[in-house]
Design a protein around this motif. Structure first.
Motif, PDB file in Angstrom:
ATOM      1  N   ASN A  52      34.402  32.415  32.180  1.00 39.55           N
ATOM      2  CA  ASN A  52      35.588  31.498  31.670  1.00 39.55           C
ATOM      3  C   ASN A  52      36.400  32.364  30.848  1.00 39.55           C
ATOM      4  N   GLY A  53      37.341  33.226  31.538  1.00 37.96           N
ATOM      5  CA  GLY A  53      38.421  34.017  30.250  1.00 37.96           C
ATOM      6  C   GLY A  53      39.005  34.834  31.029  1.00 37.96           C
ATOM      7  N   VAL A  54      39.888  35.504  30.413  1.00 36.46           N
ATOM      8  CA  VAL A  54      40.681  36.569  30.935  1.00 36.46           C
ATOM      9  C   VAL A  54      40.472  38.180  30.401  1.00 36.46           C
ATOM     10  N   THR A  55      40.128  39.088  31.209  1.00 40.34           N
ATOM     11  CA  THR A  55      39.850  40.517  30.742  1.00 40.34           C
ATOM     12  C   THR A  55      41.287  41.327  31.253  1.00 40.34           C
ATOM     13  N   LEU A  56      41.339  42.083  30.399  1.00 38.33           N
ATOM     14  CA  LEU A  56      42.393  43.096  30.534  1.00 38.33           C
ATOM     15  C   LEU A  56      41.803  44.487  30.459  1.00 38.33           C
ATOM     16  N   VAL A  57      42.198  45.360  31.565  1.00 37.16           N
ATOM     17  CA  VAL A  57      41.247  46.483  31.684  1.00 37.16           C
ATOM     18  C   VAL A  57      42.378  47.666  32.434  1.00 37.16           C
ATOM     19  N   LEU A  58      41.907  48.674  32.580  1.00 32.17           N
ATOM     20  CA  LEU A  58      42.655  49.592  33.228  1.00 32.17           C
ATOM     21  C   LEU A  58      42.076  49.458  35.085  1.00 32.17           C
ATOM     22  N   ALA A  59      43.277  49.416  35.854  1.00 30.58           N
ATOM     23  CA  ALA A  59      42.922  49.458  37.115  1.00 30.58           C
ATOM     24  C   ALA A  59      42.137  50.550  37.894  1.00 30.58           C
ATOM     25  N   ARG A  60      40.889  50.401  37.574  1.00 36.06           N
ATOM     26  CA  ARG A  60      39.874  51.721  38.115  1.00 36.06           C
ATOM     27  C   ARG A  60      39.152  51.261  39.152  1.00 36.06           C
TER      28      ARG A  60
END
Length: 206
Positions: free
Chosen positions: A100-108
């Motif tokens: 339940n949420g939004v995650t921001l990461v590098l597109a690895r």
């Protein structure tokens, strides 16, 4: 236990890039306030660096609270920009299992955590491939250099999918939105092109 906790805290201090930009000295990079605001409000941010110039959620857990060890309430809508690099898999697992949420990461896409906790996890509802590079911020809030690699927003749960789609449709986030359930339907039926299930908007900056 003490050794593991020290290691976890050390990793948690690194938020943002998984390596320094040329000439950089900090390992802490903050998500721009505009991105957090357009996707919020959020109930919980479990990995906030010691110095944070703006609010990202109602409840913000710093290194002292240890967001990996602290339970995330099931009802909490989470914003999650985890420490990148070593130790990231544990953060991704917790975000996926929370669902339940939004995650921001590098597109690895070659990483274990991407395959285990994003691409093949049932809680993943949406992906947003950011057009251009996110310009993260320094600990004092000032703009830093652009990210050394492309970024991706991951939506876990229905609310996250709706927030991400709205942000892309409105142009607040520039990139391509993919609803995972619709892509799965396309893959099963082979009836329409997968590209018909994404929304592309012009890049504002980056």
């Amino acid at each position: 236990m003490v050794t593991k906790l020290k290691s976890r805290v050390a990793v948690q201090k690194c938020v943002g890039f998984d390596r320094n930009a040329p000439g950089g000295t900090t390992t802490t990079w903050l998500t721009p306030k505009t991105l957090v605001d357009v996707l919020g409000p959020f109930d919980l941010d479990p990995c906030v660096p010691p110095q944070m110039p703006w609010r990202t959620a109602t409840r913000m857990l710093t290194v002292k609270e240890d967001g990996l060890a602290t339970p995330w309430p099931r009802s909490a809508f989470v914003f999650h920009n985890p420490p990148y690099g070593k130790g990231q898999v544990a953060w991704m697992q917790k975000a996926a299992e929370h669902g339940n949420g939004v995650t921001l990461v590098l597109a690895r896409f070659d990483t274990r955590w991407m395959h285990d906790w994003v691409l093949n996890h049932p809680a993943t509802t949406a992906l947003v491939f950011v057009k251009g590079r996110v310009q993260f911020c320094r600990p004092d809030g000032s703009p830093g250099p652009s990210s050394p690699a492309p970024s991706i927003f991951i939506g876990y749960g229905k609310k996250a999918s709706k927030r991400l789609e709205r942000a892309v449709r409105s142009g607040a986030i520039s990139g391509a939105f993919f609803a995972v359930d619709r892509l799965a339907l396309v893959a099963r039926n082979h009836s329409v092109a997968a590209n018909d299930e994404c929304y592309r908007l012009p890049l504002g900056a980056g």
